[in-house]
Design a protein around this motif. Structure first.
Motif, short mmCIF file in Angstrom:
data_model
loop_
_atom_site.label_atom_id
_atom_site.label_comp_id
_atom_site.label_asym_id
_atom_site.label_seq_id
_atom_site.Cartn_x
_atom_site.Cartn_y
_atom_site.Cartn_z
N ASN A 74 0.88 -1.18 0.00
CA ASN A 74 0.00 0.00 0.00
C ASN A 74 0.91 1.23 0.00
OD1 ASN A 74 -1.63 2.18 0.61
ND2 ASN A 74 -2.77 1.13 2.24
N GLU A 75 1.33 1.63 -1.21
CA GLU A 75 2.41 2.62 -1.30
C GLU A 75 2.11 3.97 -0.67
OE1 GLU A 75 5.49 2.78 -4.20
OE2 GLU A 75 4.48 1.22 -5.37
N PRO A 76 0.91 4.53 -0.89
CA PRO A 76 0.67 5.84 -0.26
C PRO A 76 0.83 5.77 1.26
CG PRO A 76 -1.06 5.32 -1.84
CD PRO A 76 -0.23 4.08 -1.71
N LEU A 77 0.37 4.68 1.88
CA LEU A 77 0.49 4.53 3.33
C LEU A 77 1.94 4.20 3.71
CD1 LEU A 77 -0.95 4.60 6.02
CD2 LEU A 77 -1.75 2.25 5.63
N ALA A 78 2.58 3.36 2.90
CA ALA A 78 3.96 2.98 3.18
C ALA A 78 4.87 4.21 3.24
CB ALA A 78 4.47 2.01 2.12
N GLU A 79 4.62 5.16 2.34
CA GLU A 79 5.40 6.41 2.34
C GLU A 79 5.30 7.11 3.69
OE1 GLU A 79 7.56 7.88 0.27
OE2 GLU A 79 7.42 6.03 -0.90
N GLN A 80 4.08 7.16 4.22
CA GLN A 80 3.87 7.83 5.51
C GLN A 80 4.52 7.05 6.65
OE1 GLN A 80 -0.33 9.02 6.22
NE2 GLN A 80 -0.67 8.45 4.09
N VAL A 81 4.44 5.71 6.57
CA VAL A 81 5.03 4.89 7.63
C VAL A 81 6.55 5.10 7.67
CG1 VAL A 81 5.39 2.52 8.47
CG2 VAL A 81 3.16 3.19 7.54
N MET A 82 7.15 5.23 6.51
CA MET A 82 8.61 5.46 6.47
C MET A 82 8.99 6.73 7.23
SD MET A 82 10.06 2.88 5.12
CE MET A 82 11.67 3.62 5.35
N GLU A 83 8.12 7.73 7.17
CA GLU A 83 8.37 8.99 7.89
C GLU A 83 8.25 8.77 9.40
OE1 GLU A 83 8.39 12.47 6.38
OE2 GLU A 83 9.14 11.18 4.75
N LEU A 84 7.40 7.82 9.77
CA LEU A 84 7.10 7.58 11.18
C LEU A 84 8.20 6.73 11.86
CD1 LEU A 84 4.76 7.82 13.33
CD2 LEU A 84 3.89 5.64 12.43
N LEU A 85 8.79 5.81 11.10
CA LEU A 85 9.72 4.83 11.69
C LEU A 85 10.87 5.44 12.51
CD1 LEU A 85 9.97 2.09 8.89
CD2 LEU A 85 8.71 1.97 11.06
N PRO A 86 11.51 6.52 12.02
CA PRO A 86 12.62 7.06 12.81
C PRO A 86 12.20 7.53 14.21
CG PRO A 86 12.68 7.93 10.58
CD PRO A 86 11.37 7.21 10.72
N LEU A 87 10.94 7.80 14.40
CA LEU A 87 10.48 8.21 15.73
C LEU A 87 10.46 7.03 16.70
CD1 LEU A 87 7.43 10.48 14.77
CD2 LEU A 87 9.80 11.16 15.25
N PHE A 88 10.48 5.82 16.17
CA PHE A 88 10.38 4.64 17.04
C PHE A 88 11.67 3.82 17.13
CE2 PHE A 88 5.96 5.67 16.36
CZ PHE A 88 5.41 5.44 17.61
N VAL A 89 12.46 3.82 16.08
CA VAL A 89 13.58 2.87 16.06
C VAL A 89 14.69 3.21 17.05
CG1 VAL A 89 13.14 2.17 13.68
CG2 VAL A 89 14.84 3.94 14.14
N TYR A 90 14.70 4.45 17.52
CA TYR A 90 15.75 4.81 18.48
C TYR A 90 15.30 4.67 19.94
CZ TYR A 90 18.12 6.75 14.41
OH TYR A 90 18.72 6.88 13.18
N LYS A 91 14.09 4.17 20.14
CA LYS A 91 13.58 4.04 21.52
C LYS A 91 14.28 2.90 22.26
CE LYS A 91 9.72 6.78 21.04
NZ LYS A 91 9.56 8.05 21.71
N ASP A 92 14.25 2.99 23.58
CA ASP A 92 14.81 1.93 24.42
C ASP A 92 14.14 0.60 24.12
OD1 ASP A 92 16.58 3.42 25.80
OD2 ASP A 92 15.39 3.58 27.64
#
Ligand code: ZN
Length: 328
Positions: free
Chosen positions: A108-126
């Motif tokens: 689901n490319e339109p949504l996938a684009e948005q998720v990519m923007e979101l990921l950096p907010l989570f991947v650095y969490k403890d």
């Protein structure tokens, strides 16, 4: 007849051998590096803790029904580092997770684009020990695109990658996953290739990657096959997981397989590598795993709260007495 008698006797013996009995691995510690606890019950947590599972990794995945908006991804990722981690702690199990956009929803490319923007907010969490589970499902162009982007994210964040390999056309999908990871300059030692089988294991190990195996009834691997693989290839860079989720699956797959390995003559040392140590070595490269967090005994307070909520519903008492059949 003598022959039928001996067949009956063999059957009887087999039944006894295969009875559910984890006493042979009692006291061993297990690490399940792939289990979707969001889909499981508190009884599963309790059973896992009782069977010796001291820590687990919950990869972000597809929930069985496609998400329709970014907020449901956001809430899901938040629950993996929040409520689910808390719930696990209430049963004395250390909970880690990997964060990523799963291959199915990459389509689901339109949504996938948005998720990519979101990921950096989570991947650095403890407690986030990798990017995962990512890779191929149908092996589409969109899947490849978001797989590549997430490999770049893993490199940037210095995190291991947990690769989901496809059910269909597995051998080619696994090879492609490894080729692309190398193309992006990832060190194979930072990449855990999951859902292996007899067809893929040799190449994965030969190329220096970690080979994970999912013990999953009917579709992926049974644990008798797993014992054969462990016997053939040895314990180096091999790990097993349950991948228990909303499908027919078994959250005790790791301790059960350890018991079967023991029964079939594997050494305690080899069993420990396959069911505990290798997963820690691989995912601790994230800098997020301190073994002391799950090896030193801690007292559990099931009346603890997460954002004001406990796991106890409507005034329940902590921990049910398992020695009684009465549910009161
Ligand atoms: Zn999974």
């Amino acid at each position: 007849m003598c022959c039928s008698h001996s067949i009956e006797k063999d059957k009887e013996e087999k039944k006894t051998l295969e009875a559910f009995d984890l006493s042979s691995v009692k006291g061993m510690k297990f690490f399940d590096p792939h289990v979707h606890m969001t889909s499981r019950t508190t009884d599963d947590y309790q059973a896992m803790a009782d069977a010796g599972v001291v820590a687990l990794i919950e990869p972000a995945f597809w929930l069985g029904q496609p998400r329709t908006g970014l907020d449901s991804f956001r809430d899901y990722y938040s629950s993996l580092i929040g409520w689910e981690r808390f719930r696990s702690s209430q049963f004395g199990i250390k909970h880690y997770c990997t964060i990523g956009l799963n291959s199915r929803e990459a389509n689901n490319e339109p949504l996938a684009e948005q998720v990519m923007e979101l990921l950096p907010l989570f991947v650095y969490k403890d407690g986030v020990v990798g990017i995962g589970e990512i890779g191929f499902d149908d092996q589409t162009a969109a899947e490849e695109k978001y797989y590549r982007l997430q490999l770049e994210l893993a490199k940037e964040a210095g995190l291991p990658v947990q690769i989901h390999t496809p059910h269909r056309d597995k051998k080619r999908g696994t090879q492609r996953s490894m080729d692309i990871a190398l193309e992006h300059g990832l060190d194979p030692h930072m990449v855990i290739v999951d859902h292996n089988n007899e067809e893929t294991v040799k190449e994965v190990l030969d190329r220096g990657f970690w080979a994970a195996f999912t013990i999953y009834p009917f579709t992926k691997m049974g644990n008798e096959r797993m014992v054969d693989i462990a016997t053939q290839y040895g314990p180096e860079r091999i790990m097993i997981n349950s991948a228990a989720d909303w499908g027919i699956s078994d959250p005790l797959a790791v301790p059960k397989t350890a018991a079967l390995m023991k029964m079939r003559g594997l050494s305690d040392q080899d069993i420990e590598l396959i069911t505990y140590r290798n997963a820690i070595t691989a995912f601790a490269q994230s800098g997020q795993i301190d073994e002391a967090d799950f090896t030193s005994p801690k007292s559990i307070d099931q009346s603890g709260k997460f954002e004001g909520n406990t796991i106890l519903r409507g005034g329940q008492q902590p921990r049910i007495d398992k020695s009684s059949i009465i549910i009161s």
